[in-house]
Enzyme design. Structure first.
Site, PDB file in Angstrom:
ATOM      1  N   SER A  83      60.879  18.128  54.251  1.00  0.00           N
ATOM      2  CA  SER A  83      60.853  19.491  55.021  1.00  0.00           C
ATOM      3  C   SER A  83      62.178  20.222  54.805  1.00  0.00           C
ATOM      4  O   SER A  83      62.506  20.743  53.749  1.00  0.00           O
ATOM      5  CB  SER A  83      60.754  19.079  56.617  1.00  0.00           C
TER       6      SER A  83
ATOM      7  N   ASP B 176      60.686  27.198  55.440  1.00  0.00           N
ATOM      8  CA  ASP B 176      61.584  26.092  55.006  1.00  0.00           C
ATOM      9  C   ASP B 176      60.910  25.331  53.769  1.00  0.00           C
ATOM     10  O   ASP B 176      60.122  25.751  53.187  1.00  0.00           O
ATOM     11  CB  ASP B 176      61.597  25.073  56.293  1.00  0.00           C
TER      12      ASP B 176
ATOM     13  N   ASP C 125      58.948  22.618  53.093  1.00  0.00           N
ATOM     14  CA  ASP C 125      57.485  22.311  53.048  1.00  0.00           C
ATOM     15  C   ASP C 125      56.699  23.445  53.481  1.00  0.00           C
ATOM     16  O   ASP C 125      55.412  23.520  54.031  1.00  0.00           O
ATOM     17  CB  ASP C 125      57.229  20.985  53.650  1.00  0.00           C
TER      18      ASP C 125
ATOM     19  N   ASP D   6      56.076  24.781  56.558  1.00  0.00           N
ATOM     20  CA  ASP D   6      55.467  24.505  57.996  1.00  0.00           C
ATOM     21  C   ASP D   6      56.452  25.128  59.078  1.00  0.00           C
ATOM     22  O   ASP D   6      56.032  25.060  60.099  1.00  0.00           O
ATOM     23  CB  ASP D   6      55.087  23.069  58.420  1.00  0.00           C
TER      24      ASP D   6
END
Length: 445
Positions: free
Chosen positions: A102, A241, A243, A245
């Site tokens: 992440s 960010d 990833d 999400d």
């Protein structure tokens, strides 16, 4: 049973240290592959990743693990976490995997697992797989080993889904948007989607090299996008960010719009359209009291969950809510997906901007946050929150803030720190309370 591998959001750690090794990744593939082989059909897993250097190693290790227990592997390449969730469901896979840490730096990596419905695994599923990691699992016979293949249309499928989430009568023509992809998983799909919808896109954080994910860019490092928004006189900035999400917005003046303001906007807008389900919004204990007051004034409820988008989603599903998220920018809109999706949430913000005809600074700041202060206290061992003196100090602080604010103290789920957060109408009182608690915790450790 204590957890050795799974934390608040899958398995995460420093690459080639602790649990985040190729050996662990292969074992997770074997365990998850064995656990999800149900029924007589040919079993399949989809695997996506972000742009970290270690993604190559972990992708290959997990492919070996899954194929060794007889499961076929479909490799997506660099793709956002919500794309993996979507394709797990659409391709009728038995399990989905996202290899990502992440918003963490490139040295870290992680493994997130999705069930065949595209939702993150339950605690029960994670505990069952964790127990299997300590076992010798049976391997497939030589003629039953799985196959692996890479598909080329994953990006196109996800871009189509992104665009379909925007109301059909809304176009982004005339909008100048700065888009920061954090040198992460959305560096190709997000700029393409916004451009195809008509926007003028100035993209930054779209040159990943394996080591620069989240490095000075993205939703946790906003200076770059703020500078670019002011430089090019953009209408709005969208920061994702690693990833993708998570979403943080920057208005045309360079001011931050966090997840609480985004939830206020999307929730109140859907309520006005008669499309908000559950009678409110689900957030976490960290969301600002100002959001709660804003929603309550409109007859809407703020339901609080434990920190972590998985906990938010659990409450959303249990109560039939379709809007939820975190102050940090995770936005879950279940009308459009099964997990947080920064790009889809950004489109809902852009739709509101287009329909209003007003500047972002007027549309996106819907309430004044009450003073809120968060401090982290690092510790090396023990359980400081069980210390009697710490408990007494916390109890005194709760009594002082009663009716005027809130206090949230919790251990981090990903690192050895105690997070101390207080908020209230009196900024000086909030600061004093936080410092007093932090001092007590530091003394205890």
């Amino acid at each position: 049973m204590g957890r050795k591998y799974f934390g608040t959001d899958g398995i995460r750690g420093r690459t080639n240290a602790g649990v985040m090794t190729a050996a662990t990744a292969m074992k997770v593939g074997q365990a998850a592959g064995t656990y999800f082989q149900r029924g007589e059909h040919r079993h399949r897993v989809v695997i996506g990743k972000d742009t970290r250097l270690s993604g190559y190693m972990l992708e290959n290790a997990m492919t070996a693990g899954f194929t060794s227990v007889g499961m076929d592997v479909v490799l997506l390449g660099p793709m956002p976490t919500p794309a993996v969730a979507m394709l797990t469901r659409e391709m009728r896979a038995d399990v989905g995997v996202m290899i990502s840490a992440s918003h963490n730096p490139f040295e870290d990596n992680g493994i997130k697992l999705f069930g065949p419905d595209g939702f993150k695994l339950s605690d029960e599923d994670e505990l069952a797989i964790e127990a299997m990691l300590e076992e010798d699992l049976p391997l497939a016979a030589a003629d039953a080993v799985g196959r692996a293949r890479r598909i080329e249309d994953a990006r196109g499928r996800y871009i189509h889904a992104i665009k379909a989430s925007l109301p059909h009568d809304v176009r982004l023509d005339g909008l100048r948007i700065v888009l920061d992809c954090a040198n992460g998983a959305a560096y190709q799909v997000a700029p393409s989607a916004l451009w195809e919808l008509g926007a003028e896109v100035i993209a930054i954080g779209v040159e990943p090299n394996g080591k620069n994910i989240n490095l000075g860019v993205g939703s946790t490092h906003l200076d770059a996008i703020k500078d670019k928004v002011r430089e090019v006189r953009a209408d709005i900035g969208i920061a994702l960010d690693g990833d993708a999400d998570r979403l943080i917005v920057v208005d045309e003046k360079g001011h931050t719009v966090d997840g609480d303001q985004i939830m206020a906007l999307i929730g109140s807008r859907l309520a006005a359209q008669g499309q908000l389900r559950g009678g409110g919004v689900v957030a976490t204990v960290m969301s600002n009291l100002g959001l709660e007051r804003f929603l309550n004034a409109r007859g809407l409820e703020l339901v609080r969950a434990a920190v972590g988008d998985r906990h938010v989603l659990e409450k959303m599903r249990a109560g039939g809510y379709n809007v939820g998220g975190e102050q940090s920018g995770h936005m879950i809109l279940t009308d459009h997906g099964t997990t947080g999706d920064g790009t889809v949430a950004a489109l809902q913000v852009l739709a509101a901007l287009v329909s209003s005809g007003k500047p972002a600074s007027e549309v996106l700041h819907l309430f004044d946050p009450v003073p809120q202060l968060l401090r982290n206290v690092r510790f090396t061992g023990g359980k400081p929150l069980e210390n009697e003196t710490v408990r007494e100090v916390i109890a005194e602080a709760e009594s002082e803030l009663a009716g005027k604010g809130r206090l949230v103290i919790r251990p981090s789920g990903t690192e050895p720190v105690i997070r101390v957060m207080a908020e209230g109408d009196d900024a000086e009182q909030v600061a004093e309370v936080v410092e007093r608690i932090c001092a007590a915790v530091r003394k205890a450790v």
